[in-house]
Write an enzyme that holds these catalytic residues in place. Structure first.
Site, PDB file in Angstrom:
ATOM      1  CD  GLU A  31      -3.103  -0.543   0.140  1.00  0.00           C
ATOM      2  OE1 GLU A  31      -3.279  -0.169  -1.038  1.00  0.00           O
ATOM      3  OE2 GLU A  31      -3.589  -1.601   0.599  1.00  0.00           O
ATOM      4  CG  HIS A  32       0.192   4.848   0.774  1.00  0.00           C
ATOM      5  ND1 HIS A  32      -0.298   6.007   0.237  1.00  0.00           N
ATOM      6  CD2 HIS A  32      -0.731   4.438   1.689  1.00  0.00           C
ATOM      7  CE1 HIS A  32      -1.456   6.310   0.824  1.00  0.00           C
ATOM      8  NE2 HIS A  32      -1.747   5.367   1.698  1.00  0.00           N
ATOM      9  CG  ASP A  34       0.482   3.355  -6.172  1.00  0.00           C
ATOM     10  OD1 ASP A  34       0.893   3.879  -5.123  1.00  0.00           O
ATOM     11  OD2 ASP A  34      -0.633   3.602  -6.666  1.00  0.00           O
ATOM     12  CB  SER A  65     -27.292   1.374 -14.835  1.00  0.00           C
ATOM     13  OG  SER A  65     -27.178   1.054 -13.462  1.00  0.00           O
ATOM     14  N   GLY A 118     -17.546   2.222  -4.069  1.00  0.00           N
ATOM     15  CA  GLY A 118     -16.746   3.090  -3.219  1.00  0.00           C
ATOM     16  C   GLY A 118     -16.238   2.447  -1.937  1.00  0.00           C
ATOM     17  CB  ALA A 119     -16.628  -0.805  -0.339  1.00  0.00           C
ATOM     18  N   GLY A 120     -13.694   0.336  -1.896  1.00  0.00           N
ATOM     19  CA  GLY A 120     -12.282   0.028  -2.075  1.00  0.00           C
ATOM     20  C   GLY A 120     -12.031  -1.238  -2.861  1.00  0.00           C
ATOM     21  CG  ASP A 168      -7.944   0.006  -8.706  1.00  0.00           C
ATOM     22  OD1 ASP A 168      -7.107  -0.546  -7.962  1.00  0.00           O
ATOM     23  OD2 ASP A 168      -8.560   1.035  -8.403  1.00  0.00           O
ATOM     24  CE1 TYR A 218      -2.067   8.480  -3.131  1.00  0.00           C
ATOM     25  CE2 TYR A 218      -2.006  10.542  -4.374  1.00  0.00           C
ATOM     26  CZ  TYR A 218      -1.813   9.173  -4.314  1.00  0.00           C
ATOM     27  OH  TYR A 218      -1.367   8.488  -5.424  1.00  0.00           O
TER      28      TYR A 218
HETATM   29  P1  ADP Z   1     -14.856   2.245  -6.459  1.00  0.00           P
HETATM   30  O1  ADP Z   1     -13.837   2.457  -5.401  1.00  0.00           O
HETATM   31  O2  ADP Z   1     -15.844   1.189  -6.090  1.00  0.00           O
HETATM   32  O3  ADP Z   1     -14.251   2.046  -7.801  1.00  0.00           O
HETATM   33  P2  ADP Z   1     -15.604   4.739  -7.632  1.00  0.00           P
HETATM   34  O4  ADP Z   1     -16.142   5.964  -7.029  1.00  0.00           O
HETATM   35  O5  ADP Z   1     -14.283   4.778  -8.303  1.00  0.00           O
HETATM   36  O6  ADP Z   1     -15.693   3.602  -6.522  1.00  0.00           O
HETATM   37  O7  ADP Z   1     -16.625   4.237  -8.754  1.00  0.00           O
HETATM   38  C1  ADP Z   1     -17.979   4.139  -8.501  1.00  0.00           C
HETATM   39  C2  ADP Z   1     -18.763   4.595  -9.721  1.00  0.00           C
HETATM   40  O8  ADP Z   1     -18.743   3.550 -10.723  1.00  0.00           O
HETATM   41  C3  ADP Z   1     -20.215   4.818  -9.415  1.00  0.00           C
HETATM   42  O9  ADP Z   1     -20.452   6.143  -9.011  1.00  0.00           O
HETATM   43  C4  ADP Z   1     -20.881   4.521 -10.751  1.00  0.00           C
HETATM   44  O10 ADP Z   1     -20.798   5.626 -11.618  1.00  0.00           O
HETATM   45  C5  ADP Z   1     -20.012   3.412 -11.315  1.00  0.00           C
HETATM   46  N1  ADP Z   1     -20.556   2.091 -10.914  1.00  0.00           N
HETATM   47  C6  ADP Z   1     -19.970   1.187 -10.107  1.00  0.00           C
HETATM   48  N2  ADP Z   1     -20.748   0.101  -9.940  1.00  0.00           N
HETATM   49  C7  ADP Z   1     -21.860   0.319 -10.651  1.00  0.00           C
HETATM   50  C8  ADP Z   1     -23.069  -0.421 -10.872  1.00  0.00           C
HETATM   51  N3  ADP Z   1     -23.254  -1.621 -10.320  1.00  0.00           N
HETATM   52  N4  ADP Z   1     -24.003   0.135 -11.674  1.00  0.00           N
HETATM   53  C9  ADP Z   1     -23.822   1.350 -12.231  1.00  0.00           C
HETATM   54  N5  ADP Z   1     -22.720   2.089 -12.057  1.00  0.00           N
HETATM   55  C10 ADP Z   1     -21.746   1.596 -11.275  1.00  0.00           C
HETATM   56 MG    MG Z   2     -12.817   3.423  -8.610  1.00  0.00          MG
END
Ligand code: ADP
Ligand code: MG
Length: 381
Positions: A31-32, A34, A65, A118-120, A168, A218
């Site tokens: 972690e950190h 890269d 979606s 957004g959970a990582g 990723d 960061y």
């Molecule tokens: P993460 O860390 O999970 O990548 P991000 O903020 O980078 O979080 O990305 C999340 C974005 O990706 C959401 O706001 C949406 O635009 C898109 N996204 C992710 N999963 C889905 C889904 N199941 N359906 C529609 N859009 C999604």
């Molecule tokens: Mg992302």
């Protein structure tokens, strides 16, 4: 999920398309590292995006979606960028393919996913690589896998305002069941390592917090690393990044840099070595050492790099108390998940204790995600 997608696709477009999938990812350790030219150690997971797609012979994309219950229609020229942020990921992938000379056209698509947003675990990379992989296949473009990952990364940079690294998308495209991948962030060379922890579970505990500090902190961490590397470089011109430095080299300049820069650099130098140690341990099937290194990473992130937070330290302490083999904060820090390697016979007690103690202390429950290391981008049918 595939059934729901198929039904919706048929309802909207009265036909049937091909189905593609691409996963989210975890990072076991590294972690950190890269931006210091070091190693990361991700693996694709059994949660991802599934998309049904059919070429429609026009120059328009029609996309739905399932999870957001939202529909978008857009063309493929730069000025056609859709409003909805989820649709910009798909649009961006198309644009990045076109910029690379790929001949694409319109298509109809319905998609859904089970990577928590957004959970990582990088739901966005799962989305990008699904479409990069699918369009490459459907239009027979012959783009190699690394370029598919870069198409996803450029999509984030150019259409979604996220300046991410390559990990990723790399993990989502290259993932392999039962294997983690050590990626050298400088040379982009990579190697698969067996990860088949029989008798253990890999589980993420989401603290459900995100502290504001994240982006300014960061940048400060990056600056500290550059300061330390620059100081070392005066004695050792070959040191481009901290990746090239040793603790001996760092100690030579201890008096020339701030105490803070020293701590940050110490963490990075040790963390890069930990990735290599974990690789050795995995080749011997030694999951106890893997776990111990995870705890060391957490300690470093908390005490030297100072990117943990009260909630994450609390979850880490519970893991230790419950005899969990390895546990650490995953991702940049200041919130998000801990990743835990847990013996099956300790699993239930650990989860029960984590939920009740966390709730008692912070007034809400963490979220739990079990993950299994799985295959990368692929065609399902
Ligand atoms: P993460 O860390 O999970 O990548 P991000 O903020 O980078 O979080 O990305 C999340 C974005 O990706 C959401 O706001 C949406 O635009 C898109 N996204 C992710 N999963 C889905 C889904 N199941 N359906 C529609 N859009 C999604
Ligand atoms: Mg992302």
């Amino acid at each position: 999920m595939q059934e729901t997608i198929r039904k919706k696709f048929n309802e909207l477009f009265q036909s049937e398309g091909s189905v593609y999938a691409s996963p989210g990812r975890i990072n076991l350790i590294g972690e950190h590292t890269d931006y210091n030219g070091g190693f990361v150690f991700p693996g694709a997971i059994d949660k991802g995006m599934i998309a049904e797609i059919k070429l429609n012979g026009t120059d328009k994309v029609r996309a739905y979606s399932v999870d957001l219950e939202d529909y978008a229609e857009f063309g493929l020229n730069e000025e056609d960028a859709p409003e909805a942020s989820w649709a910009r990921y798909i649009f961006g992938v198309c644009r990045e393919i076109i910029k690379r000379g790929g001949k694409t056209g319109g298509f109809d698509t319905v998609f859904a996913g089970d990577v928590p947003l957004g959970a990582g675990m990088s739901s966005s990379a799962a989305l990008e690589s699904t479409y990069a992989y699918a369009l490459n296949d459907l239009f027979s473009l012959g783009i190699d896998k690394f370029e598919l990952a870069k198409i996803g990364q450029s999509t984030e940079h150019n259409y979604c305002e996220v300046k991410c690294g390559i990990m990723d998308q790399f993990a989502s495209v290259f993932g392999k069941a039962g294997s983690l991948m050590r990626l050298d962030c400088r040379s982009l060379e990579y190697e698969y390592y067996p990860f088949k922890p029989v008798g253990y579970k890999l589980v993420l505990l989401d603290s459900v917090v995100k502290h504001e500090l994240a982006s300014s902190a960061y940048n400060k961490r990056r600056e500290s690393c550059e300061n330390a590397a620059a100081a070392i470089r005066k004695n050792h011109p070959e040191v481009e990044f901290l990746r090239d430095a040793t603790m001996e080299m760092l100690n030579e300049v201890k008096d020339d840099i701030s105490e803070e820069d020293y701590m940050r650099a110490e963490y990075v130098i040790e963390e890069i070595q930990r990735v290599l140690d974990v690789c050795d341990a995995l080749q011997k099937g030694d999951y106890e050492t893997v776990g111990q290194k995870m705890y060391e990473t957490h300690h470093g992130m908390s005490k030297l790099y100072e990117v943990s937070c009260e909630e994450l330290d609390f979850l880490n302490d519970i893991a230790k108390k419950c005899g969990v083999t390895g546990s650490r904060v995953m991702g940049g820090g200041f919130g998000g998940c801990t990743i835990n390697l847990v013996k099956e016979d300790k699993y239930d007690a650990f989860v029960a204790e984590a939920f009740s103690a966390y709730k008692e202390k912070f007034g809400r429950e963490p979220k739990l995600y079990e993950v299994v290391i799985s295959d990368g981008a692929r065609k399902l049918c």
